[in-house]
Design a protein around this motif. Structure first.
Motif, short mmCIF file in Angstrom:
data_model
loop_
_atom_site.label_atom_id
_atom_site.label_comp_id
_atom_site.label_asym_id
_atom_site.label_seq_id
_atom_site.Cartn_x
_atom_site.Cartn_y
_atom_site.Cartn_z
N ARG A 1 34.31 81.17 42.86
CA ARG A 1 34.10 81.44 44.28
C ARG A 1 32.60 81.59 44.58
NH1 ARG A 1 36.95 87.39 43.83
NH2 ARG A 1 35.17 88.54 42.95
N TYR A 2 32.28 81.43 45.86
CA TYR A 2 30.91 81.51 46.36
C TYR A 2 30.65 82.94 46.82
CZ TYR A 2 26.94 80.09 49.41
OH TYR A 2 25.72 79.93 50.03
N VAL A 3 29.54 83.52 46.38
CA VAL A 3 29.19 84.90 46.73
C VAL A 3 27.89 84.90 47.52
CG1 VAL A 3 28.79 87.23 45.86
CG2 VAL A 3 30.27 85.67 44.58
N SER A 4 27.86 85.61 48.64
CA SER A 4 26.62 85.77 49.40
C SER A 4 26.13 87.20 49.23
CB SER A 4 26.85 85.49 50.89
OG SER A 4 27.65 86.51 51.48
N VAL B 1 27.49 82.55 42.01
CA VAL B 1 28.84 82.09 41.67
C VAL B 1 29.58 83.19 40.92
CG1 VAL B 1 30.16 80.36 40.37
CG2 VAL B 1 28.01 79.72 41.51
N SER B 2 30.86 83.33 41.23
CA SER B 2 31.73 84.26 40.51
C SER B 2 32.88 83.46 39.93
CB SER B 2 32.26 85.36 41.45
OG SER B 2 33.00 86.32 40.75
N LEU B 3 33.02 83.51 38.61
CA LEU B 3 34.02 82.73 37.88
C LEU B 3 35.15 83.63 37.42
CD1 LEU B 3 34.94 80.14 36.25
CD2 LEU B 3 33.53 81.03 34.38
N PHE B 4 36.40 83.20 37.65
CA PHE B 4 37.55 83.95 37.20
C PHE B 4 37.83 83.64 35.73
CE2 PHE B 4 42.17 84.16 36.39
CZ PHE B 4 42.35 85.52 36.58
N VAL B 5 37.93 84.70 34.92
CA VAL B 5 38.20 84.57 33.49
C VAL B 5 39.47 85.35 33.18
CG1 VAL B 5 37.30 84.91 31.15
CG2 VAL B 5 35.72 84.47 33.05
N GLY C 1 33.21 86.88 36.18
CA GLY C 1 31.85 86.90 35.67
C GLY C 1 30.94 86.24 36.68
N ASP C 2 29.78 86.85 36.96
CA ASP C 2 28.85 86.34 37.97
C ASP C 2 27.70 85.58 37.32
OD1 ASP C 2 30.42 87.44 39.90
OD2 ASP C 2 29.12 89.14 40.32
N ASN D 1 18.35 81.34 39.64
CA ASN D 1 17.38 82.14 38.90
C ASN D 1 17.68 82.27 37.42
OD1 ASN D 1 15.50 83.25 41.06
ND2 ASN D 1 17.50 83.76 41.93
N ASN D 2 18.73 81.57 36.96
CA ASN D 2 19.11 81.64 35.55
C ASN D 2 19.37 83.09 35.13
OD1 ASN D 2 19.68 80.47 33.05
ND2 ASN D 2 17.57 80.64 32.34
N GLU D 3 20.13 83.81 35.96
CA GLU D 3 20.38 85.23 35.74
C GLU D 3 21.86 85.52 35.82
OE1 GLU D 3 18.49 88.02 35.25
OE2 GLU D 3 16.60 86.92 35.08
#
Length: 286
Positions: A202-205, A224-228, A234-235, A240-242
């Protein structure tokens, strides 16, 4: 870390606007690691009323109408937010193929809720180019958390951050071809790459700590937030490679930018307009 944020949006019109109807998604979310201490919204000219509601994704939405003629429209959101560091780095989980299979089965309410983020959306179509791009890191049997972090680093390496090089009308296909853009483009690219392989993202603002060396701290940011399965979300901040921690403040989330636009609405009249956005976010206490 406790932050004070100010987000100001200014519209200037070439001729008077008769009236406008707007909505804002500018209230930081309340989360296990994020506490909203104070928040206020100011609108000028002053609307008759500001109505608050929750949207489909649980984001706070403020709706209002200005019914008097105006040539300038200003929305200012102020907040005080505490963000806590995660206890240790996320580990475990499953392979990316196992995650894809679990999502396809939708065997639990959690998987069913995540599945809607595994499908294409208005700003993030499924692209073969992105499927091939992600295949470089989605090797057979690779742990999903490890693969997602590798994809984030790959996008950071291959894309160039160029303010004003794109707009929300710029198609994702063009972003992928030119490999340049701003935070929303980086995020859409990573989301599209993951969804192309049946994964849910999902897209996070939100906002970035302003006194750190981050790209995109002068305006609202995106990641980005990924469902695991078995772990949660996990974000990842490919701009920014963070891995977002206490330097990122979450405002809203959805399928893509269209679901979380900070301010949008319709106007009667006004002609052409200019838009200025100014975001200030800094710590007030450790």
């Amino acid at each position: 870390m406790i932050y004070r944020t100010t987000h100001t949006t200014r519209y200037s019109y070439e001729s008077p606007v008769a009236h406008c109807h707007s909505e804002a998604r500018l209230t930081p979310r309340i989360l296990p690691r994020q506490r909203l201490i104070d928040w206020s919204l100011e609108v000028s000219p002053q609307p008759g009323a500001i109505v608050s509601r929750k949207d489909y994704f649980g984001n706070d939405v403020s709706s209002f109408a200005v019914l008097e003629p105006h040539e300038r429209f200003v929305i200012t959101s102020r907040s005080v937010v505490e963000v806590m560091r995660r206890e240790g780095r996320q580990t475990g989980g499953c392979t990316w193929e196992e995650a894809r299979g679990a999502l396809a089965g939708c065997g639990t309410s959690e998987l069913l809720a995540a599945f809607e983020f595994a499908n294409e959306s208005p700003f993030v179509p499924v692209l073969e180019d992105l499927a091939e791009y992600a295949a470089e890191v989605l090797k057979p049997g690779r742990n999903l958390l490890e693969a997602a972090e590798a994809l984030m680093r790959q996008i950071f390496r291959d894309f160039r951050y160029r303010p004003a090089s794109t707009s929300i009308e710029t198609a994702l296909q063009e972003v992928v071809a030119t490999r340049q853009g701003v935070c929303q483009d980086y995020s859409h690219a990573m989301i599209g790459a993951l969804r192309a392989h049946g994964l849910a993202a999902r897209y996070v603002s939100g906002y970035l700590r302003g006194d750190a060396n981050f790209e995109g701290a002068q305006a609202s940011h995106a990641w980005v937030s990924l469902f695991v399965p078995g772990v949660g979300c996990g974000d990842y901040d490919p701009t920014n490679n963070e891995m977002p921690e206490e330097d990122h403040i979450t405002l809203a989330w959805g399928r893509d930018f269209g679901d979380v636009t900070p301010v949008k609405g319709i106007t009667m009249g006004g002609g052409k307009h200019t838009l200025e956005v100014d975001v200030r976010c800094g710590p007030i206490k450790a």
